[in-house]
Design a protein around this motif. Structure first.
Motif, PDB file in Angstrom:
ATOM      1  N   LYS A 322       0.852  -1.191   0.000  1.00  0.00           N
ATOM      2  CA  LYS A 322       0.000   0.000   0.000  1.00  0.00           C
ATOM      3  C   LYS A 322       0.882   1.232   0.000  1.00  0.00           C
ATOM      4  O   LYS A 322       2.020   1.211   0.484  1.00  0.00           O
ATOM      5  N   VAL A 323       0.346   2.313  -0.541  1.00  0.00           N
ATOM      6  CA  VAL A 323       1.038   3.597  -0.566  1.00  0.00           C
ATOM      7  C   VAL A 323       0.142   4.633   0.089  1.00  0.00           C
ATOM      8  O   VAL A 323      -1.026   4.784  -0.304  1.00  0.00           O
ATOM      9  N   THR A 324       0.669   5.326   1.082  1.00  0.00           N
ATOM     10  CA  THR A 324      -0.049   6.394   1.778  1.00  0.00           C
ATOM     11  C   THR A 324       0.559   7.728   1.392  1.00  0.00           C
ATOM     12  O   THR A 324       1.781   7.912   1.452  1.00  0.00           O
ATOM     13  N   ASN A 325      -0.293   8.652   0.971  1.00  0.00           N
ATOM     14  CA  ASN A 325       0.136   9.987   0.540  1.00  0.00           C
ATOM     15  C   ASN A 325      -0.233  11.012   1.614  1.00  0.00           C
ATOM     16  O   ASN A 325      -1.402  11.335   1.797  1.00  0.00           O
ATOM     17  N   THR A 326       0.761  11.503   2.329  1.00  0.00           N
ATOM     18  CA  THR A 326       0.526  12.499   3.379  1.00  0.00           C
ATOM     19  C   THR A 326       0.575  13.923   2.833  1.00  0.00           C
ATOM     20  O   THR A 326       0.431  14.884   3.604  1.00  0.00           O
ATOM     21  N   GLY A 327       0.782  14.076   1.535  1.00  0.00           N
ATOM     22  CA  GLY A 327       0.938  15.389   0.933  1.00  0.00           C
ATOM     23  C   GLY A 327      -0.366  16.029   0.517  1.00  0.00           C
ATOM     24  O   GLY A 327      -1.469  15.568   0.860  1.00  0.00           O
ATOM     25  N   THR A 328      -0.228  17.093  -0.277  1.00  0.00           N
ATOM     26  CA  THR A 328      -1.388  17.913  -0.673  1.00  0.00           C
ATOM     27  C   THR A 328      -1.704  17.797  -2.155  1.00  0.00           C
ATOM     28  O   THR A 328      -2.570  18.515  -2.653  1.00  0.00           O
ATOM     29  N   THR A 330      -2.064  14.926  -5.699  1.00  0.00           N
ATOM     30  CA  THR A 330      -2.161  13.543  -6.157  1.00  0.00           C
ATOM     31  C   THR A 330      -0.825  13.109  -6.762  1.00  0.00           C
ATOM     32  O   THR A 330      -0.207  13.843  -7.521  1.00  0.00           O
ATOM     33  N   ARG A 331      -0.400  11.900  -6.396  1.00  0.00           N
ATOM     34  CA  ARG A 331       0.855  11.363  -6.906  1.00  0.00           C
ATOM     35  C   ARG A 331       0.582  10.157  -7.793  1.00  0.00           C
ATOM     36  O   ARG A 331      -0.288   9.321  -7.497  1.00  0.00           O
ATOM     37  N   GLN A 332       1.337  10.057  -8.877  1.00  0.00           N
ATOM     38  CA  GLN A 332       1.237   8.944  -9.823  1.00  0.00           C
ATOM     39  C   GLN A 332       2.398   7.990  -9.593  1.00  0.00           C
ATOM     40  O   GLN A 332       3.556   8.422  -9.522  1.00  0.00           O
ATOM     41  N   LEU A 333       2.085   6.693  -9.484  1.00  0.00           N
ATOM     42  CA  LEU A 333       3.113   5.682  -9.231  1.00  0.00           C
ATOM     43  C   LEU A 333       3.017   4.558 -10.254  1.00  0.00           C
ATOM     44  O   LEU A 333       1.987   4.377 -10.916  1.00  0.00           O
ATOM     45  N   SER A 334       4.081   3.784 -10.351  1.00  0.00           N
ATOM     46  CA  SER A 334       4.075   2.609 -11.222  1.00  0.00           C
ATOM     47  C   SER A 334       4.972   1.537 -10.645  1.00  0.00           C
ATOM     48  O   SER A 334       5.901   1.818  -9.880  1.00  0.00           O
ATOM     49  N   VAL A 335       4.661   0.281 -11.009  1.00  0.00           N
ATOM     50  CA  VAL A 335       5.547  -0.849 -10.756  1.00  0.00           C
ATOM     51  C   VAL A 335       6.231  -1.144 -12.084  1.00  0.00           C
ATOM     52  O   VAL A 335       5.569  -1.276 -13.122  1.00  0.00           O
ATOM     53  N   ASN A 336       7.560  -1.221 -12.050  1.00  0.00           N
ATOM     54  CA  ASN A 336       8.351  -1.269 -13.281  1.00  0.00           C
ATOM     55  C   ASN A 336       9.155  -2.554 -13.398  1.00  0.00           C
ATOM     56  O   ASN A 336       9.453  -3.215 -12.398  1.00  0.00           O
ATOM     57  N   GLY A 393      16.184 -13.495 -21.278  1.00  0.00           N
ATOM     58  CA  GLY A 393      17.253 -13.370 -20.305  1.00  0.00           C
ATOM     59  C   GLY A 393      16.672 -13.125 -18.930  1.00  0.00           C
ATOM     60  O   GLY A 393      15.634 -12.476 -18.780  1.00  0.00           O
ATOM     61  N   GLY A 394      17.332 -13.656 -17.902  1.00  0.00           N
ATOM     62  CA  GLY A 394      16.945 -13.359 -16.526  1.00  0.00           C
ATOM     63  C   GLY A 394      17.627 -12.083 -16.068  1.00  0.00           C
ATOM     64  O   GLY A 394      17.930 -11.197 -16.864  1.00  0.00           O
ATOM     65  N   ASN A 395      17.871 -11.970 -14.765  1.00  0.00           N
ATOM     66  CA  ASN A 395      18.544 -10.803 -14.188  1.00  0.00           C
ATOM     67  C   ASN A 395      17.738  -9.530 -14.449  1.00  0.00           C
ATOM     68  O   ASN A 395      18.210  -8.587 -15.077  1.00  0.00           O
ATOM     69  N   LEU A 396      16.485  -9.512 -13.958  1.00  0.00           N
ATOM     70  CA  LEU A 396      15.578  -8.388 -14.162  1.00  0.00           C
ATOM     71  C   LEU A 396      15.658  -7.426 -12.988  1.00  0.00           C
ATOM     72  O   LEU A 396      15.846  -7.838 -11.842  1.00  0.00           O
ATOM     73  N   LEU A 397      15.487  -6.138 -13.280  1.00  0.00           N
ATOM     74  CA  LEU A 397      15.477  -5.113 -12.245  1.00  0.00           C
ATOM     75  C   LEU A 397      14.053  -4.625 -12.062  1.00  0.00           C
ATOM     76  O   LEU A 397      13.463  -4.034 -12.974  1.00  0.00           O
ATOM     77  N   GLN A 398      13.473  -4.878 -10.894  1.00  0.00           N
ATOM     78  CA  GLN A 398      12.133  -4.429 -10.584  1.00  0.00           C
ATOM     79  C   GLN A 398      12.199  -3.172  -9.717  1.00  0.00           C
ATOM     80  O   GLN A 398      13.168  -2.957  -8.986  1.00  0.00           O
ATOM     81  N   SER A 399      11.132  -2.359  -9.773  1.00  0.00           N
ATOM     82  CA  SER A 399      11.094  -1.155  -8.964  1.00  0.00           C
ATOM     83  C   SER A 399       9.684  -0.628  -8.826  1.00  0.00           C
ATOM     84  O   SER A 399       8.794  -0.979  -9.600  1.00  0.00           O
ATOM     85  N   VAL A 400       9.488   0.209  -7.809  1.00  0.00           N
ATOM     86  CA  VAL A 400       8.271   1.013  -7.649  1.00  0.00           C
ATOM     87  C   VAL A 400       8.711   2.465  -7.744  1.00  0.00           C
ATOM     88  O   VAL A 400       9.689   2.865  -7.094  1.00  0.00           O
ATOM     89  N   ALA A 401       8.004   3.270  -8.554  1.00  0.00           N
ATOM     90  CA  ALA A 401       8.476   4.623  -8.799  1.00  0.00           C
ATOM     91  C   ALA A 401       7.362   5.654  -8.639  1.00  0.00           C
ATOM     92  O   ALA A 401       6.179   5.385  -8.907  1.00  0.00           O
ATOM     93  N   LEU A 402       7.766   6.830  -8.164  1.00  0.00           N
ATOM     94  CA  LEU A 402       6.939   8.045  -8.209  1.00  0.00           C
ATOM     95  C   LEU A 402       7.180   8.702  -9.547  1.00  0.00           C
ATOM     96  O   LEU A 402       8.325   8.974  -9.908  1.00  0.00           O
ATOM     97  N   ASN A 403       6.121   9.002 -10.294  1.00  0.00           N
ATOM     98  CA  ASN A 403       6.292   9.509 -11.648  1.00  0.00           C
ATOM     99  C   ASN A 403       5.922  10.983 -11.818  1.00  0.00           C
ATOM    100  O   ASN A 403       5.961  11.517 -12.930  1.00  0.00           O
ATOM    101  N   ASN A 404       5.562  11.665 -10.707  1.00  0.00           N
ATOM    102  CA  ASN A 404       5.306  13.111 -10.793  1.00  0.00           C
ATOM    103  C   ASN A 404       5.680  13.786  -9.497  1.00  0.00           C
ATOM    104  O   ASN A 404       6.024  13.109  -8.512  1.00  0.00           O
TER     105      ASN A 404
END
Length: 404
Positions: A322-328, A330-336, A393-404
């Motif tokens: 889960k992602v909690t946004n304490t700011g003011t 809207t934030r856009q996120l992605s799983v990459n 190929g294996g050896n993948l890099l996964q991530s969760v990112a803030l996009n704005n």
């Protein structure tokens, strides 16, 4: 199956993936936000029958009585919930078919339920999973298989041209007794005489230099690698970029986790610690190979006495939290997902709309395969899934990112 670091192509791919040393993508910790600890748990409630050996199918590997009279894989005593996954390359010189046969050796009938299947004869190795999950049936189609009788869980006659990669998957369950599962390639279905020999762990070296001992088959009681509770708290001060995670290193010398902790902008999966010291490692499957023993990503255990060339092909990955946004705002996120710099990755993935799709991620490229937004003061649960098919190929890099 297109190994850890390799590049391979026949008709645009190489039949051999050779291991070479490359520079790793730098692991740089991002600032701000929380830094959750990541660890995979293997599960899924279904066992996996994995078949990638031999990768190159020759006439000696065919089930036709006038060729090899061979079964590529044989698993006995199979019962309960199962998934069969396979990937090969046709090197016979002609078009072939392929099937997964279930044989009931018991004195009483068994009930077999098929939930879905997929098959693809190309390098689009994510397609079989997208097909299966996109048309999944619950409770599925049910069959009664009498004593000494067979059921073809998947059968594709004359489906694979020469020099073509192919792969497939089927989900099924067995109630009433253990059965035998045979994976059989053939030129003519009519030339199968009902009795084949199991060819075991093939370790030949192919004419193009491929070492079949570096590809495997076997059994694992799980089908999924699940990273749960990957939770983040973000605010207005957190800049756009990849969110940091932490996870314990696996120390091959100590044979244990926890000698140090990696804090990184993303995490490496689909590769063992012997080939990438920064790999998460807890995701990696071991396989019990009939007629050989255990192929273990943490031990020198294959036919060449090496750490296995495993990339968790056919394993469904789940990242949830889960992602909690304490700011003011809207934030856009992605799983990459980022393919390794030396080889593309054929995947199936479930998008944020719940639909399964397939794609091929080119070498070194990153895709945002699951996206969501979190309103000010809000909390959003997310769950992203993908599976690596073959050839890849294996050896993948996964991530969760803030996009704005």
């Amino acid at each position: 199956m297109r190994k850890e670091w390799g590049v391979c192509v026949t008709n645009g791919w190489s039949a051999l993936v050779f291991i070479v040393s490359i520079a790793l993508i730098p692991l740089v910790e991002t600032k701000g936000a929380t830094v959750p600890e990541l660890r995979y748990v293997q599960g899924g409630g279904r066992a996996l029958i994995y078949v990638n050996n031999p990768e190159q199918i020759t006439t000696a590997d065919l089930g036709d009585s006038n060729y090899g009279d061979a079964a590529i894989m044989r698993a006995t005593g199979v019962q309960g919930k199962q998934r069969c996954y396979f990937e090969h390359l046709n090197r016979t010189g002609f078009t072939i078919g392929y099937g997964i046969q279930l044989y009931n050796p018991n004195s009483t009938s068994v009930t077999v339920t098929v939930q879905g299947s997929g098959f693809e004869a190309s390098t689009q190795g994510g397609q079989p999973f997208a097909q299966m999950f996109g048309n999944y049936s619950t409770p599925g189609a049910s069959y009664t298989v009498g004593p000494g009788r067979v059921l073809w869980l998947l059968r594709r006659d004359a489906a694979v041209a020469n020099n073509t990669f192919f792969s497939g998957v089927v989900d099924f369950s067995v109630d009433g007794g253990g059965v035998t599962i045979n994976h059989i390639a053939y030129r003519s279905f009519g030339a199968l005489d009902g009795s084949t020999r199991y060819i075991g762990y093939v370790q030949r070296i192919e004419p193009d230099g491929t070492h079949e001992a570096r590809v495997y088959k076997g059994l694992n009681p799980n089908t999924m690698a699940i990273a749960a509770d990957l939770d983040f708290v973000i605010g207005d001060s957190d800049p756009a970029g990849v969110l940091a995670v932490s996870y314990p290193n696996y120390d091959l010398n100590a044979g244990a986790y926890g000698s140090s902790v990696v804090r990184a902008n993303g995490w490496y999966t689909n590769i063992g610690p012997a080939n990438n010291a920064n790999a998460v490692a807890s995701d990696m499957f071991a396989f019990d190979l009939p007629g050989w023993g255990r192929i273990d990503p943490f031990a020198r255990s294959d036919g060449e006495g090496k750490y296995p060339n495993l990339g968790n092909w056919g394993v469904v990955y789940v990242v949830r939290g889960k992602v909690t946004n304490t700011g003011t705002r809207t934030r856009q996120l992605s799983v990459n997902l980022k393919a390794n710099p030396s080889a593309s990755a054929a995947i199936a993935y479930r998008g944020s709309d719940g639909v399964w799709r397939s794609t091929v991620v080119s070498a070194g490229s990153n895709i945002r395969y699951y996206s969501f937004s979190v309103a000010p003061g809000g909390t959003v649960n997310y769950e992203a899934s993908f599976v690596l098919g073959g050839p890849s190929g294996g050896n993948l890099l996964q991530s969760v990112a803030l996009n704005n």
